[in-house]
Design a protein around this motif. Sequence first.
Motif, PDB file in Angstrom:
ATOM      1  N   GLU A   1       0.833  -1.209   0.000  1.00 30.29           N
ATOM      2  CA  GLU A   1       0.000   0.000   0.000  1.00 30.29           C
ATOM      3  C   GLU A   1       0.867   1.258   0.000  1.00 30.29           C
ATOM      4  O   GLU A   1       0.576   2.236  -0.686  1.00 30.29           O
ATOM      5  N   ILE A   2       1.939   1.243   0.770  1.00 30.39           N
ATOM      6  CA  ILE A   2       2.854   2.399   0.803  1.00 30.39           C
ATOM      7  C   ILE A   2       3.505   2.581  -0.563  1.00 30.39           C
ATOM      8  O   ILE A   2       3.619   3.711  -1.074  1.00 30.39           O
ATOM      9  N   ALA A   3       3.935   1.460  -1.171  1.00 28.22           N
ATOM     10  CA  ALA A   3       4.582   1.539  -2.483  1.00 28.22           C
ATOM     11  C   ALA A   3       3.623   2.099  -3.530  1.00 28.22           C
ATOM     12  O   ALA A   3       4.027   2.883  -4.397  1.00 28.22           O
ATOM     13  N   ASP A   4       2.365   1.700  -3.454  1.00 30.93           N
ATOM     14  CA  ASP A   4       1.386   2.169  -4.429  1.00 30.93           C
ATOM     15  C   ASP A   4       0.980   3.619  -4.187  1.00 30.93           C
ATOM     16  O   ASP A   4       0.658   4.350  -5.129  1.00 30.93           O
ATOM     17  N   ALA A   5       0.996   4.066  -2.933  1.00 38.27           N
ATOM     18  CA  ALA A   5       0.477   5.397  -2.602  1.00 38.27           C
ATOM     19  C   ALA A   5       1.546   6.477  -2.580  1.00 38.27           C
ATOM     20  O   ALA A   5       1.223   7.670  -2.573  1.00 38.27           O
ATOM     21  N   THR A   6       2.822   6.092  -2.522  1.00 41.34           N
ATOM     22  CA  THR A   6       3.896   7.075  -2.384  1.00 41.34           C
ATOM     23  C   THR A   6       5.042   6.728  -3.317  1.00 41.34           C
ATOM     24  O   THR A   6       5.096   5.647  -3.906  1.00 41.34           O
TER      25      THR A   6
ATOM     26  N   VAL B   1       5.257   8.940   5.313  1.00 44.86           N
ATOM     27  CA  VAL B   1       4.816   7.547   5.228  1.00 44.86           C
ATOM     28  C   VAL B   1       5.821   6.711   4.446  1.00 44.86           C
ATOM     29  O   VAL B   1       6.118   5.572   4.798  1.00 44.86           O
ATOM     30  N   ARG B   2       6.369   7.272   3.381  1.00 49.94           N
ATOM     31  CA  ARG B   2       7.375   6.548   2.609  1.00 49.94           C
ATOM     32  C   ARG B   2       8.609   6.245   3.481  1.00 49.94           C
ATOM     33  O   ARG B   2       9.130   5.122   3.480  1.00 49.94           O
ATOM     34  N   GLU B   3       9.054   7.251   4.198  1.00 48.77           N
ATOM     35  CA  GLU B   3      10.189   7.053   5.095  1.00 48.77           C
ATOM     36  C   GLU B   3       9.852   5.992   6.133  1.00 48.77           C
ATOM     37  O   GLU B   3      10.678   5.110   6.436  1.00 48.77           O
TER      38      GLU B   3
END
Length: 869
Positions: free
Chosen positions: A688-693, A760-762
């Motif tokens: 989800e993080i990879a897709d959103a950021t 969030v990415r961090e």
Amino acid sequence: MATERYNAREVEARWQKTWTEKDVFVTSNEDPRDKYYVLEMFPYPSGRIHMGHVRNYTMGDVVARYKRAAGFNVLHPMGWDAFGMPAENAAMQNKVHPKDWTYENIATMRDQLKIMGLSLDWSREFATCDVEYYTQQQRLFLKFLEAGLVYRKNAKVNWDPVDMTVLANEQVIDGRGWRSGALVEQRELTQWFFRISDYSEDLLEAIDTLDRWPDKVRLMQKNWIGKSEGLRVRFEFTTPAPTGDTALEIFTTRPDTLFGASFMGLSPDHPVTAKLAETNPELQAFIEECRRIGTSAEAIETAEKKGFDTGLRVRHPLDASIELPVYVANFILMDYGTGAIFACPAHDQRDLDFARKYDLPVKAVVLPKDADPASFEVGDTAFTDDGTIFNSAFLDGLTIAEAKEAVAARLEAISIDGAPQAERQVNYRLRDWGISRQRYWGCPIPVIHCDDCGVVPEKDENLPVQLPDDINFDKPGNPLDRHATWRNTCCPKCGKDALRETDTMDTFVDSSWYFARFTAPRCDQPTEPKAANEWLPVDQYIGGIEHAILHLLYSRFFTRAMQKVGALDLKEPFKGLFTQGMVTHETYKSQDGKWLSPAEITLSENNGVRVAVHAVSGEPVTIGSIEKMSKSKKNTVDPTDIIETYGADTARWFVLSDSPPERDVIWTEEGVQGAWRFVQRVWRLVQEIADATSAAPAPAELGEAATELRRATHKTLAAVTKDLETLGFNRSVARIYEYVNQIGKALNDGVSAPDMAFAVREAGEYLVQMIAPMMPHLAEECWTRLGKDTLISEASWPAIEDALLVDDSVVLPIQVNGKRRGEIKVARDASIQEVEAATLALDFVQRALEGKPPRKVIVVPQRIVNVVA
């Protein structure tokens, strides 16, 4: 975008293949970075790994991966403690050669360890039964022999008449051999010994420098070495001794209790005992009975106290009017002190048990605090605490320490036959290490017996003295004794016909220096001193508490011995020691009392009560206690089954998470499933993080929500870093669980703003790096999913921003009239006046004050607010 389910079986095999192909964990001695050596006690190749192995090696692997990420050149090797009796027993039972049995087991266990994803340098692997390894062990033996650290003598040993070999004291259980179950006999054999006792004081003093060892292990080592300071006292014989001696010498640490002496005791092996037995069949029979107890201190301590009155008498050294009977007693060891004691039953439990059995006097001479000297008596329990001396003539009223000194001074001034009646002396419990074993599957002792030259060391150029392959186990005993072509040889000194030594070395020898061999495992000498000195001592050693005494003590001796012969230049082998707890599981029994394995039963709940039934028959099964996993009680779980079902990372995460690593962990199916669900949760979250950021630099300004998430990220990182440094694995796991919740909440709140997307990415990247030492396969997959084209196994540990560890605000508890009513969040740098005003504006404070002004408000900055109504 829908998230895909994590496929552990496919992912783990793929990353293990990548690590191997790229030699990610191969260590170079020439790497200029700071070195860090982490080592788990190597396994015996019994056939399959168990959950204890999983826990032990996972812990070491976490340390190795973390230290590698922290910038160290990490040595993390693996080998096999491969000699020993189990292989010979298997050879006899299964008609297989010990070598074949051992190497087949090694191959199986190596494959099992590899699927755990351990970051091991397999290029340094060896087994102690490898000829290359025991060649160097023989070379060390010869160097030790030349340096005077090895000798040969006759000694009392535990002899197993079925296995036909010497047993260590620890291998005698209830008077029987640990494997054969046969009643152990005492025999006198010519044995090889290492002079470990020469290092007693050095080994003892150095324990205080081992500040990264558990206190309980250091205490166990001290007790095993057993330093005692006391007096060597001579008691004059009043009846002629058969040996012609005029006095009986004893060593005592309690000369303060001499006036409580009731009898004298001799070891069954004392020279006086032996001389008396030559003409006394009853005494000889008693000696034989004593020998069936074994030689271990534990066996002797727990055996029923028995004695034989020799008829000899001695004079009390402080009161010539007192004569004391001399008994042979089964609880006295010849190899401690002089093999003789004076007994004060009131203040030593063994003496008391003996005195009660034989109706001997019990005179108290140490008075407890506040006790009445006129009425104090000892019952069935000896008084061994501190007190004041009484019933002791010139010693009355002294402390124990004062009385010891007074007795020593008086007896040192008295002469018997030109020698002092007493001399101060220091004794140690530690005895020289007997290494001779009468078996085939061990390292041959490289000496030769020549009729003309005596015992002759084998020449270095003739090494190795290699075990013959063509042996059989058709008869009990050591096959080397029956192997004429191997045993018959030539004397290296005179060239005449001679015989090889057929004893092999105690397997504790093999494991007493393997850690040094790992530093240069292909060297044509036992060590490459430069490499050994650079890598050693081992920075973190991990293993079971069952090895807290002998293995560690022998390794400490070996390091000193290797220093003496120039193989390395240090004394202590292990800087840090960690003893992990065991893996435990419920036990189960069928209705006919047979143990059942977890795989054979089905569990359910009935009105909140757990119920077990046999999986096939449906018959009720009794749920027993939680105990250490063992084959005998069938409460084991096969690690391979768990890994094939859930993946290695799930097993690793579970054994790290359930309890502090030094305590036992209870293996439960629910716990494993919980770990598996967390693996899936982390995988979904990262997707989800990879897709959103996407990876992007930090915005010029961060809002409050983004800043709070970054604070959580760096605080968690700082805490996990500290936990990994201190092996607090379960704490780091708990923090990561909480951190995942925080990331999930931030993601749900939305990441459309650039600052939140960055935060969030961090958080996602830092999360993956924090779990990498514990769940390396999942971390590699997540790292790739986040768009990284490097291996996380080769990535650096993330940097902590110290500024984010300090909160801009603090939460203060509020008390009204001494009772806590709530709390308030204020700026860290808020003034006392601002805190007071904000506090009085709170609804719950206003209600407590009932609309009246407070009498006083006390603000302790950054601590608490007290309101007095």
